[in-house]
Design a protein around this motif. Structure first.
Motif, PDB file in Angstrom:
ATOM      1  N   ASN A 120       0.852  -1.179   0.000  1.00 52.96           N
ATOM      2  CA  ASN A 120       0.000   0.000   0.000  1.00 52.96           C
ATOM      3  C   ASN A 120       0.896   1.241   0.000  1.00 52.96           C
ATOM      4  OD1 ASN A 120      -1.747   2.101   0.502  1.00 52.96           O
ATOM      5  ND2 ASN A 120      -2.783   1.127   2.226  1.00 52.96           N
ATOM      6  N   ARG A 121       0.951   1.943  -1.131  1.00 55.77           N
ATOM      7  CA  ARG A 121       1.871   3.068  -1.271  1.00 55.77           C
ATOM      8  C   ARG A 121       1.444   4.275  -0.444  1.00 55.77           C
ATOM      9  NH1 ARG A 121       6.388   0.635  -2.788  1.00 55.77           N
ATOM     10  NH2 ARG A 121       6.082  -0.663  -4.660  1.00 55.77           N
ATOM     11  N   ARG A 122       0.221   4.241   0.087  1.00 57.04           N
ATOM     12  CA  ARG A 122      -0.197   5.337   0.959  1.00 57.04           C
ATOM     13  C   ARG A 122       0.508   5.254   2.308  1.00 57.04           C
ATOM     14  NH1 ARG A 122      -6.486   5.693   1.419  1.00 57.04           N
ATOM     15  NH2 ARG A 122      -5.924   7.729   2.314  1.00 57.04           N
ATOM     16  N   LYS A 123       0.990   4.067   2.659  1.00 58.85           N
ATOM     17  CA  LYS A 123       1.725   3.900   3.908  1.00 58.85           C
ATOM     18  C   LYS A 123       3.192   4.255   3.694  1.00 58.85           C
ATOM     19  CE  LYS A 123      -1.096   0.062   5.719  1.00 58.85           C
ATOM     20  NZ  LYS A 123      -1.065  -1.339   6.189  1.00 58.85           N
ATOM     21  N   PRO A 124       3.852   4.794   4.700  1.00 59.22           N
ATOM     22  CA  PRO A 124       5.292   5.038   4.598  1.00 59.22           C
ATOM     23  C   PRO A 124       6.039   3.707   4.537  1.00 59.22           C
ATOM     24  CG  PRO A 124       4.529   5.439   6.835  1.00 59.22           C
ATOM     25  CD  PRO A 124       3.304   5.210   6.001  1.00 59.22           C
ATOM     26  N   ARG A 133       5.917  14.074  16.848  1.00 55.75           N
ATOM     27  CA  ARG A 133       5.320  15.367  17.184  1.00 55.75           C
ATOM     28  C   ARG A 133       5.272  16.286  15.959  1.00 55.75           C
ATOM     29  NH1 ARG A 133       5.904  18.066  22.610  1.00 55.75           N
ATOM     30  NH2 ARG A 133       5.193  20.219  22.364  1.00 55.75           N
ATOM     31  N   GLY A 134       4.063  16.733  15.599  1.00 52.32           N
ATOM     32  CA  GLY A 134       3.889  17.677  14.510  1.00 52.32           C
ATOM     33  C   GLY A 134       4.181  17.125  13.139  1.00 52.32           C
ATOM     34  N   LYS A 135       4.169  15.796  12.983  1.00 52.95           N
ATOM     35  CA  LYS A 135       4.480  15.165  11.702  1.00 52.95           C
ATOM     36  C   LYS A 135       3.266  14.396  11.163  1.00 52.95           C
ATOM     37  CE  LYS A 135       8.833  16.377  11.607  1.00 52.95           C
ATOM     38  NZ  LYS A 135       9.909  15.386  11.653  1.00 52.95           N
ATOM     39  N   TYR A 136       3.149  14.394   9.840  1.00 50.45           N
ATOM     40  CA  TYR A 136       2.116  13.586   9.195  1.00 50.45           C
ATOM     41  C   TYR A 136       2.638  12.160   9.084  1.00 50.45           C
ATOM     42  CZ  TYR A 136      -1.075  11.719   5.679  1.00 50.45           C
ATOM     43  OH  TYR A 136      -1.986  10.932   5.002  1.00 50.45           O
ATOM     44  N   LEU A 137       2.002  11.222   9.787  1.00 49.96           N
ATOM     45  CA  LEU A 137       2.498   9.850   9.891  1.00 49.96           C
ATOM     46  C   LEU A 137       1.927   8.921   8.834  1.00 49.96           C
ATOM     47  CD1 LEU A 137       2.270   9.455  13.777  1.00 49.96           C
ATOM     48  CD2 LEU A 137       4.148  10.395  12.400  1.00 49.96           C
ATOM     49  N   ALA A 138       0.878   9.362   8.121  1.00 48.53           N
ATOM     50  CA  ALA A 138       0.204   8.521   7.120  1.00 48.53           C
ATOM     51  C   ALA A 138      -0.201   7.177   7.736  1.00 48.53           C
ATOM     52  CB  ALA A 138       1.100   8.311   5.899  1.00 48.53           C
ATOM     53  N   SER A 139      -0.668   7.215   8.965  1.00 50.10           N
ATOM     54  CA  SER A 139      -0.999   5.994   9.696  1.00 50.10           C
ATOM     55  C   SER A 139      -2.455   5.603   9.509  1.00 50.10           C
ATOM     56  CB  SER A 139      -0.715   6.182  11.189  1.00 50.10           C
ATOM     57  OG  SER A 139      -1.563   7.181  11.727  1.00 50.10           O
ATOM     58  N   ASP A 140      -2.803   4.444   9.990  1.00 45.49           N
ATOM     59  CA  ASP A 140      -4.199   4.013  10.034  1.00 45.49           C
ATOM     60  C   ASP A 140      -4.380   3.089  11.226  1.00 45.49           C
ATOM     61  OD1 ASP A 140      -3.671   1.198   9.209  1.00 45.49           O
ATOM     62  OD2 ASP A 140      -3.256   2.067   7.249  1.00 45.49           O
ATOM     63  N   ARG A 156      14.371   1.046  12.332  1.00 41.95           N
ATOM     64  CA  ARG A 156      15.351   1.948  11.726  1.00 41.95           C
ATOM     65  C   ARG A 156      14.706   2.761  10.606  1.00 41.95           C
ATOM     66  NH1 ARG A 156      20.373  -2.379  11.359  1.00 41.95           N
ATOM     67  NH2 ARG A 156      21.218  -2.024  13.468  1.00 41.95           N
ATOM     68  N   GLN A 157      13.899   2.078   9.796  1.00 38.89           N
ATOM     69  CA  GLN A 157      13.214   2.764   8.699  1.00 38.89           C
ATOM     70  C   GLN A 157      12.191   3.760   9.242  1.00 38.89           C
ATOM     71  OE1 GLN A 157      13.743   2.443   5.189  1.00 38.89           O
ATOM     72  NE2 GLN A 157      12.503   4.308   5.345  1.00 38.89           N
ATOM     73  N   GLN A 158      11.529   3.396  10.337  1.00 38.15           N
ATOM     74  CA  GLN A 158      10.545   4.295  10.929  1.00 38.15           C
ATOM     75  C   GLN A 158      11.208   5.574  11.428  1.00 38.15           C
ATOM     76  OE1 GLN A 158       8.279   3.535  14.809  1.00 38.15           O
ATOM     77  NE2 GLN A 158       6.748   3.022  13.259  1.00 38.15           N
ATOM     78  N   THR A 159      12.381   5.441  12.021  1.00 37.48           N
ATOM     79  CA  THR A 159      13.121   6.617  12.475  1.00 37.48           C
ATOM     80  C   THR A 159      13.413   7.547  11.310  1.00 37.48           C
ATOM     81  OG1 THR A 159      14.154   5.284  14.221  1.00 37.48           O
ATOM     82  CG2 THR A 159      15.191   7.391  13.697  1.00 37.48           C
ATOM     83  N   GLU A 160      13.818   6.970  10.195  1.00 34.02           N
ATOM     84  CA  GLU A 160      14.100   7.767   8.999  1.00 34.02           C
ATOM     85  C   GLU A 160      12.826   8.377   8.426  1.00 34.02           C
ATOM     86  OE1 GLU A 160      16.064   7.180   4.543  1.00 34.02           O
ATOM     87  OE2 GLU A 160      16.507   5.733   6.132  1.00 34.02           O
ATOM     88  N   ASP A 161      11.744   7.588   8.385  1.00 33.62           N
ATOM     89  CA  ASP A 161      10.463   8.095   7.861  1.00 33.62           C
ATOM     90  C   ASP A 161       9.992   9.312   8.641  1.00 33.62           C
ATOM     91  OD1 ASP A 161      10.496   6.009   6.072  1.00 33.62           O
ATOM     92  OD2 ASP A 161       8.946   4.835   7.070  1.00 33.62           O
ATOM     93  N   PHE A 162      10.024   9.206   9.970  1.00 38.18           N
ATOM     94  CA  PHE A 162       9.515  10.298  10.802  1.00 38.18           C
ATOM     95  C   PHE A 162      10.408  11.543  10.697  1.00 38.18           C
ATOM     96  CE2 PHE A 162       7.248   7.250  13.978  1.00 38.18           C
ATOM     97  CZ  PHE A 162       6.325   6.954  12.992  1.00 38.18           C
ATOM     98  N   ALA A 163      11.696  11.315  10.579  1.00 45.59           N
ATOM     99  CA  ALA A 163      12.618  12.453  10.491  1.00 45.59           C
ATOM    100  C   ALA A 163      12.353  13.288   9.239  1.00 45.59           C
ATOM    101  CB  ALA A 163      14.056  11.962  10.502  1.00 45.59           C
TER     102      ALA A 163
END
Length: 441
Positions: free
Chosen positions: A47-51, A236-243, A268-275
């Motif tokens: 699902n490309r909508r997810k990070p 904090r203050g980030k668009y997470l594209a979560s569900d 590790r990937q999540q840290t990069e995504d959020f940054a």
């Protein structure tokens, strides 16, 4: 197209449930192939909508199911809070009630298994995740594994379901009793039990638990949890594209797969995504307990939504150290390290520990409000809900206590839940606007 897909899923779920007790082997084969197919899809057609980290979490959650079902002779059915490193170090496949029942619910086939459990005398007030598991066993769609393992954290059902299944299947069962207090005496007490659990697994599966392999898994676990803790302020203050489904998939990955390289890579990937995530000005919701991921009205409000999102959940951040503390035990004492994590989990001990964890999540993510989801049959959450609400509201965070079911669609009054949740979001928006006007004055 969505209506057509939903219609096919409804038809398939009804069909699976209808023939579960008549042809359990066929239904088991269909389910296994279906999950294999979905797992393939999460890897090759994500699902490309997810990070990227979300895509990895979805794949990893499916992998825990398919690895266990495709290698059932090497599977252990566990409870979600029981440390998995002992089994992972032995090359075994832990899978828990929540992931098995959640997978059944995703096919809309849970009703028949719930009914099968109730026909065997399981009360309707019992946790629906565990009722589905008992229904799977009673219908023989799920056959006896070689070993069961559970712990007293955090639900009453863990104390009953596994004992019932051990008796029904005649399967060896190891139960870890976790004390209320999280002191050093309790940690050593639990560590000794985990050692004995490893010995039972050696006897059952005829293979050795090597200490270097376990030490390595625990080292990966602690590195993973350190990364998870670092991701909290990054939300904090980030668009997470979560569900709602992703929150549970991440929680499953950081419990059943904790200690694996896959879970470490995901974090590790999540840290990069959020940054590198985009700024976000919508509402941020901290969610307590499991989310009803299948309710369309709530999905519209929360899934990849620019207006409101789940910013953190206690199911995901339950195992990180208390704020301002570090682990007392390292990988060189693997059993004590796992025991410390289990004893200090925010779902163990007093309800104030869980309330404090939710307050920490709200503060570090600058949340607008908190939803405490009282999953049907979960006495622990229902009993703690008012205390949690009072603690959070005293700190300035609005709380919505929402009653529903994270597994059984029939047990959710969607219209009422949607109305209350929408009103809660509107109240949070109005509250934010008032704060902006007050600052302007």
């Amino acid at each position: 197209m969505p209506d057509l897909v939903n219609g096919i899923v409804d038809w398939g779920g009804n069909l699976l449930g209808q023939y579960a007790t008549v042809a359990p082997e066929t239904i088991r084969w269909i389910l296994m192939r279906s999950y294999d197919g979905v797992r393939w899809g999460t890897k090759h057609l994500p699902n490309r909508r997810k990070p990227p980290a979300g895509q990895m979490a979805s794949h990893l959650a499916l992998k825990t199911i398919t690895d266990a079902l495709d290698n059932y002779d090497q599977a252990v059915i566990t409870s979600i809070w029981l440390p998995s490193e002992v089994f992972l170090a032995m090359g075994l496949h832990p899978v828990c009630a929540e992931v098995l029942s959640g997978a059944i619910a995703s096919t809309k086939a849970e009703a028949s298994f719930l009914a099968e459990a109730e026909n065997r005398g399981v009360p309707a007030t019992y946790c629906s995740y565990h009722r589905v598991l008992l229904g799977l066993a009673a219908s023989e769609v799920l056959t006896a594994p070689r070993m069961l393992a559970s712990c007293s954290v955090a639900c009453d059902a863990n104390n009953l379901t596994f004992k019932t299944l051990a008796h029904y299947w005649g399967t060896p069962h190891f139960y870890v009793d976790v004390p209320f207090e999280a002191d050093d005496e309790s940690i050593h007490y639990v560590a000794d039990q985990l050692r004995r659990m490893g010995s039972m697994a050696e006897d059952v599966f005829g293979r050795k638990l090597y200490l270097p392999a376990l030490t390595e898994r625990v080292a990966v676990s602690q590195e993973s949890l350190a990364l998870l803790q670092q991701t909290l302020p990054l939300r904090r203050g980030k668009y997470l594209a979560s569900d709602m489904g992703l929150e549970m998939q991440e929680a499953l990955a950081t419990h059943l797969a904790l200690g694996t390289d896959d879970a470490l890579h995901m974090l590790r990937q999540q840290t990069e995504d959020f940054a590198h995530a985009e700024p976000y000005e919508g509402l941020n919701i901290v969610w307590a307990h499991t989310p009803p991921y299948f309710l369309d009205s709530l999905k519209q409000e929360l899934n990849q939504n620019r207006n409101a999102q789940i910013v953190a959940s206690d199911m995901l951040y339950d195992q990180i150290p208390a704020q301002g503390t570090t682990w007392a035990y390292g990988p060189d004492q693997p059993f004590e390290a796992m025991a410390e994590r289990l004893c200090t989990c925010c779902f163990n001990g007093p309800a104030t520990r869980r309330a404090d964890r939710l307050l920490r999540l709200a503060r570090e993510t600058a949340a607008d409000g908190v939803v405490v989801f009282c999953h049907w049959g979960c006495k622990e959450t229902a009993g703690a809900s008012q205390l949690i609400a009072h603690r959070l509201e005293a700190a300035g965070y609005p709380v919505l206590i929402l009653d529903g079911d994270g597994c059984d669609r029939a047990n959710c009054m969607e219209g009422q839940m949607s109305t209350r949740f929408t009103a809660f979001l509107e109240m949070l928006r109005a509250r934010r606007e008032e704060a902006v006007h007050a600052d302007a004055r």
